[in-house]
Motif scaffolding. Structure first.
Motif, short mmCIF file in Angstrom:
data_model
loop_
_atom_site.label_atom_id
_atom_site.label_comp_id
_atom_site.label_asym_id
_atom_site.label_seq_id
_atom_site.Cartn_x
_atom_site.Cartn_y
_atom_site.Cartn_z
N LEU A 194 0.83 -1.21 0.00
CA LEU A 194 0.00 0.00 0.00
C LEU A 194 0.87 1.27 0.00
N GLU A 195 2.02 1.19 0.66
CA GLU A 195 2.95 2.32 0.65
C GLU A 195 3.52 2.53 -0.75
N LYS A 196 3.89 1.45 -1.44
CA LYS A 196 4.43 1.56 -2.80
C LYS A 196 3.41 2.17 -3.75
N ALA A 197 2.13 1.89 -3.50
CA ALA A 197 1.05 2.46 -4.32
C ALA A 197 0.72 3.90 -3.90
N LYS A 198 1.41 4.38 -2.86
CA LYS A 198 1.24 5.73 -2.32
C LYS A 198 -0.12 5.94 -1.66
N TYR A 199 -0.71 4.86 -1.16
CA TYR A 199 -1.99 4.94 -0.46
C TYR A 199 -1.83 5.19 1.03
N ILE A 200 -0.68 4.74 1.58
CA ILE A 200 -0.41 4.99 3.00
C ILE A 200 1.02 5.48 3.16
N GLU A 201 1.26 6.10 4.30
CA GLU A 201 2.60 6.55 4.68
C GLU A 201 3.03 5.70 5.87
N ILE A 202 4.28 5.25 5.86
CA ILE A 202 4.83 4.47 6.97
C ILE A 202 5.93 5.29 7.62
N LYS A 203 5.82 5.46 8.94
CA LYS A 203 6.82 6.21 9.69
C LYS A 203 7.50 5.25 10.65
N LYS A 204 8.83 5.19 10.57
CA LYS A 204 9.61 4.35 11.49
C LYS A 204 10.45 5.27 12.35
N GLU A 205 10.38 5.06 13.66
CA GLU A 205 11.12 5.91 14.60
C GLU A 205 11.47 5.08 15.82
N PHE A 206 12.27 5.66 16.69
CA PHE A 206 12.60 5.02 17.96
C PHE A 206 11.94 5.80 19.07
N VAL A 207 11.28 5.08 19.98
CA VAL A 207 10.72 5.67 21.19
C VAL A 207 11.54 5.07 22.32
N GLY A 208 12.41 5.91 22.88
CA GLY A 208 13.41 5.38 23.80
C GLY A 208 14.35 4.54 22.97
N LYS A 209 14.49 3.27 23.31
CA LYS A 209 15.35 2.38 22.53
C LYS A 209 14.54 1.38 21.70
N LYS A 210 13.22 1.54 21.72
CA LYS A 210 12.36 0.61 21.00
C LYS A 210 11.95 1.17 19.64
N PRO A 211 12.02 0.36 18.60
CA PRO A 211 11.53 0.82 17.29
C PRO A 211 10.00 0.89 17.29
N LYS A 212 9.48 1.88 16.60
CA LYS A 212 8.03 2.04 16.50
C LYS A 212 7.68 2.34 15.05
N THR A 213 6.76 1.57 14.49
CA THR A 213 6.28 1.77 13.13
C THR A 213 4.84 2.24 13.22
N SER A 214 4.53 3.31 12.49
CA SER A 214 3.17 3.84 12.48
C SER A 214 2.72 4.06 11.04
N TYR A 215 1.41 4.09 10.87
CA TYR A 215 0.82 4.23 9.54
C TYR A 215 -0.21 5.34 9.53
#
Length: 96
Positions: free
Chosen positions: A52-73
């Motif tokens: 869905l991201e490749k089709a540009k329908y959604i945005e994926i955000k990857k970040e770190f919260v503290g030392k933990k990775p967090k992926t959001s859409y």
């Protein structure tokens, strides 16, 4: 072209329908919450979200919260428009 040909093939999967449905009514949602809502596996959710991201329908955000990775859409404007069109075509199909 028949009515069914106007349906968007990118939304044929149950998981993709679920992702788009959740994002239409939420701003940002994280991976864990999305996975729980859709009762999906990590890999299944990740692969459909990437498509869905490749089709540009959604945005994926990857970040770190503290030392933990967090992926959001979140849904993009073009994703919102494409999914709304898809739902309108489904509704049209049901009425005919």
């Amino acid at each position: 072209m028949g009515i069914i040909d106007k349906l968007n093939k990118d939304f044929e999967s149950r998981v993709r329908l679920g992702i788009m449905s959740v994002l239409m009514v939420n701003d940002w949602i994280d991976f864990t919450e999305m996975k729980t809502l859709l009762n999906s596996t990590d890999g299944n959710l990740a692969s459909h979200a990437t498509a869905l991201e490749k089709a540009k329908y959604i945005e994926i955000k990857k970040e770190f919260v503290g030392k933990k990775p967090k992926t959001s859409y979140r849904v993009t404007n073009s994703g919102r428009q494409a999914f709304t069109n898809h739902l309108n075509q489904l509704e049209h199909l049901l009425k005919n």
